[in-house]
Write a protein that holds these residues in place. Sequence first.
Motif, PDB file in Angstrom:
ATOM      1  N   LEU A  20       0.671  -1.256  -0.073  1.00  0.00           N
ATOM      2  CA  LEU A  20      -0.069   0.202   0.093  1.00  0.00           C
ATOM      3  C   LEU A  20       0.742   1.315  -0.048  1.00  0.00           C
ATOM      4  O   LEU A  20       0.378   2.555   0.205  1.00  0.00           O
ATOM      5  CB  LEU A  20      -1.031  -0.010   1.137  1.00  0.00           C
ATOM      6  N   GLY A  22       2.356   2.483  -2.641  1.00  0.00           N
ATOM      7  CA  GLY A  22       2.063   2.936  -3.908  1.00  0.00           C
ATOM      8  C   GLY A  22       2.958   2.530  -5.053  1.00  0.00           C
ATOM      9  O   GLY A  22       3.074   3.015  -6.028  1.00  0.00           O
ATOM     10  N   LYS A  23       3.516   1.141  -4.884  1.00  0.00           N
ATOM     11  CA  LYS A  23       4.041   0.457  -5.780  1.00  0.00           C
ATOM     12  C   LYS A  23       3.496   0.445  -7.195  1.00  0.00           C
ATOM     13  O   LYS A  23       3.927   0.770  -8.251  1.00  0.00           O
ATOM     14  CB  LYS A  23       4.824  -0.633  -5.439  1.00  0.00           C
ATOM     15  N   THR A  24       2.332  -0.183  -7.155  1.00  0.00           N
ATOM     16  CA  THR A  24       1.380  -0.412  -8.118  1.00  0.00           C
ATOM     17  C   THR A  24       0.977   0.830  -8.930  1.00  0.00           C
ATOM     18  O   THR A  24       0.944   1.172  -9.912  1.00  0.00           O
ATOM     19  CB  THR A  24       0.200  -1.042  -7.724  1.00  0.00           C
ATOM     20  N   SER A  25       0.856   1.934  -8.202  1.00  0.00           N
ATOM     21  CA  SER A  25       0.559   3.226  -8.552  1.00  0.00           C
ATOM     22  C   SER A  25       1.570   3.775  -9.309  1.00  0.00           C
ATOM     23  O   SER A  25       1.436   4.604 -10.210  1.00  0.00           O
ATOM     24  CB  SER A  25       0.186   4.286  -7.507  1.00  0.00           C
ATOM     25  N   ARG A  36      -5.702   5.740  -9.445  1.00  0.00           N
ATOM     26  CA  ARG A  36      -6.943   5.135  -8.844  1.00  0.00           C
ATOM     27  C   ARG A  36      -6.707   4.790  -7.180  1.00  0.00           C
ATOM     28  O   ARG A  36      -5.553   4.387  -6.758  1.00  0.00           O
ATOM     29  CB  ARG A  36      -7.252   3.701  -9.587  1.00  0.00           C
ATOM     30  N   THR A  37      -7.782   4.987  -6.620  1.00  0.00           N
ATOM     31  CA  THR A  37      -7.930   4.826  -5.286  1.00  0.00           C
ATOM     32  C   THR A  37      -8.309   3.402  -4.911  1.00  0.00           C
ATOM     33  O   THR A  37      -8.178   2.946  -3.547  1.00  0.00           O
ATOM     34  CB  THR A  37      -8.495   5.677  -4.511  1.00  0.00           C
ATOM     35  N   ASN A 123       6.893   8.441  -0.957  1.00  0.00           N
ATOM     36  CA  ASN A 123       5.619   8.852  -1.712  1.00  0.00           C
ATOM     37  C   ASN A 123       4.539   9.160  -0.997  1.00  0.00           C
ATOM     38  O   ASN A 123       4.558   9.217   0.351  1.00  0.00           O
ATOM     39  CB  ASN A 123       5.064   7.322  -2.584  1.00  0.00           C
ATOM     40  N   LYS A 124       3.498   9.790  -1.762  1.00  0.00           N
ATOM     41  CA  LYS A 124       2.300  10.289  -1.111  1.00  0.00           C
ATOM     42  C   LYS A 124       2.506  11.714  -0.603  1.00  0.00           C
ATOM     43  O   LYS A 124       1.765  11.958   0.182  1.00  0.00           O
ATOM     44  CB  LYS A 124       1.661   9.347  -0.238  1.00  0.00           C
ATOM     45  N   ASP A 126       1.546  14.519  -1.519  1.00  0.00           N
ATOM     46  CA  ASP A 126       0.406  15.405  -1.535  1.00  0.00           C
ATOM     47  C   ASP A 126      -0.451  15.279  -0.412  1.00  0.00           C
ATOM     48  O   ASP A 126      -1.323  16.320  -0.050  1.00  0.00           O
ATOM     49  CB  ASP A 126      -0.713  14.709  -2.875  1.00  0.00           C
ATOM     50  N   CYS A 154       1.891   9.945  -6.698  1.00  0.00           N
ATOM     51  CA  CYS A 154       1.118   9.124  -7.702  1.00  0.00           C
ATOM     52  C   CYS A 154      -0.210   9.982  -8.264  1.00  0.00           C
ATOM     53  O   CYS A 154      -0.717   9.727  -9.132  1.00  0.00           O
ATOM     54  CB  CYS A 154       0.819   7.712  -7.564  1.00  0.00           C
TER      55      CYS A 154
HETATM   56  P1  GDP Z   1       1.243  -0.900  -3.500  1.00  0.00           P
HETATM   57  O1  GDP Z   1       0.438  -2.084  -2.418  1.00  0.00           O
HETATM   58  O2  GDP Z   1       2.342  -0.493  -2.703  1.00  0.00           O
HETATM   59  O3  GDP Z   1       1.114  -1.523  -4.957  1.00  0.00           O
HETATM   60  O4  GDP Z   1       0.205   0.360  -3.343  1.00  0.00           O
HETATM   61  P2  GDP Z   1      -0.865   0.630  -4.319  1.00  0.00           P
HETATM   62  O5  GDP Z   1      -0.239   1.375  -5.616  1.00  0.00           O
HETATM   63  O6  GDP Z   1      -1.869  -0.079  -4.541  1.00  0.00           O
HETATM   64  O7  GDP Z   1      -1.553   1.911  -3.563  1.00  0.00           O
HETATM   65  C1  GDP Z   1      -2.357   1.853  -2.460  1.00  0.00           C
HETATM   66  C2  GDP Z   1      -3.377   2.798  -2.117  1.00  0.00           C
HETATM   67  O8  GDP Z   1      -2.513   4.161  -1.934  1.00  0.00           O
HETATM   68  C3  GDP Z   1      -4.169   3.053  -3.219  1.00  0.00           C
HETATM   69  O9  GDP Z   1      -5.509   3.444  -2.847  1.00  0.00           O
HETATM   70  C4  GDP Z   1      -3.725   4.206  -4.052  1.00  0.00           C
HETATM   71  O10 GDP Z   1      -4.589   5.140  -4.638  1.00  0.00           O
HETATM   72  C5  GDP Z   1      -3.059   5.053  -3.067  1.00  0.00           C
HETATM   73  N1  GDP Z   1      -1.833   5.866  -3.339  1.00  0.00           N
HETATM   74  C6  GDP Z   1      -0.731   5.446  -4.015  1.00  0.00           C
HETATM   75  N2  GDP Z   1       0.193   6.504  -4.369  1.00  0.00           N
HETATM   76  C7  GDP Z   1      -0.419   7.512  -3.628  1.00  0.00           C
HETATM   77  C8  GDP Z   1      -0.190   8.945  -3.711  1.00  0.00           C
HETATM   78  O11 GDP Z   1       0.952   9.345  -4.137  1.00  0.00           O
HETATM   79  N3  GDP Z   1      -0.927   9.865  -3.171  1.00  0.00           N
HETATM   80  C9  GDP Z   1      -2.248   9.411  -2.640  1.00  0.00           C
HETATM   81  N4  GDP Z   1      -2.975  10.349  -2.102  1.00  0.00           N
HETATM   82  N5  GDP Z   1      -2.501   8.078  -2.658  1.00  0.00           N
HETATM   83  C10 GDP Z   1      -1.648   7.241  -3.090  1.00  0.00           C
END
Ligand code: GDP
Length: 175
Positions: A20, A22-25, A36-37, A123-124, A126, A154
């Motif tokens: 969570l 943000g790797k996929t993002s 996407r959230t 990351n994040k 914002d 992201c």
């Molecule tokens: P992963 O498990 O590391 O692949 O994480 P995801 O890419 O699935 O992201 C997990 C959650 O964090 C999702 O709901 C994303 O929308 C949210 N997210 C990822 N990057 C950001 C960011 O830069 N800003 C915000 N506000 N949310 C983010």
Amino acid sequence: GDNKNLFDVKYKVLLLGDTLVGKTSLQRFIAGKDFRTDIGATIGVDFINKIIPIEQSKINLQIWDTAGQRNFRTIGRGYYASTKAFVLVYDVTNMESFRLIEHFSQLIEKAGLDLERRYLVANKIDLIEDRKVDEELGQRFALRNSMAYFETSCKTGENIQDFFEQIASDLVRHN
Ligand code: GDP
């Protein structure tokens, strides 16, 4: 098709970090997909290809997601063995995800991969109100461990393109 026409050289980049963060993002952004959230934690390991022009060459970054696995045994040797750049990602609103960076860093060293390039991604950014890990803390960790430090979002896309361009240009220069 004939891959020779698409790129000149390919490098494997591995994203590491807690679930969570943000790797996929990051992958989605670089692949030109919408933020996407509602994406859940991904299962398994998957990659995307991103072609980045550096000087006269087309560099193909093959960017792998490790879906939060916390040791290389679950990731599998085949996934990290030929990796040229490790990207350690944490979520600035989650202190635990930052603490885990130390763990991932040690994994890389134990696997004898400490000479490969490493990058630290906060990351994040914002989410200003919820931020728990400040820039100084991240910068200091990066400096101590000889990693380049990047702050990304992201959601807004801030710094992401620049970050991957930096990786591509570093890899071209050092490989
Ligand atoms: P992963 O498990 O590391 O692949 O994480 P995801 O890419 O699935 O992201 C997990 C959650 O964090 C999702 O709901 C994303 O929308 C949210 N997210 C990822 N990057 C950001 C960011 O830069 N800003 C915000 N506000 N949310 C983010």
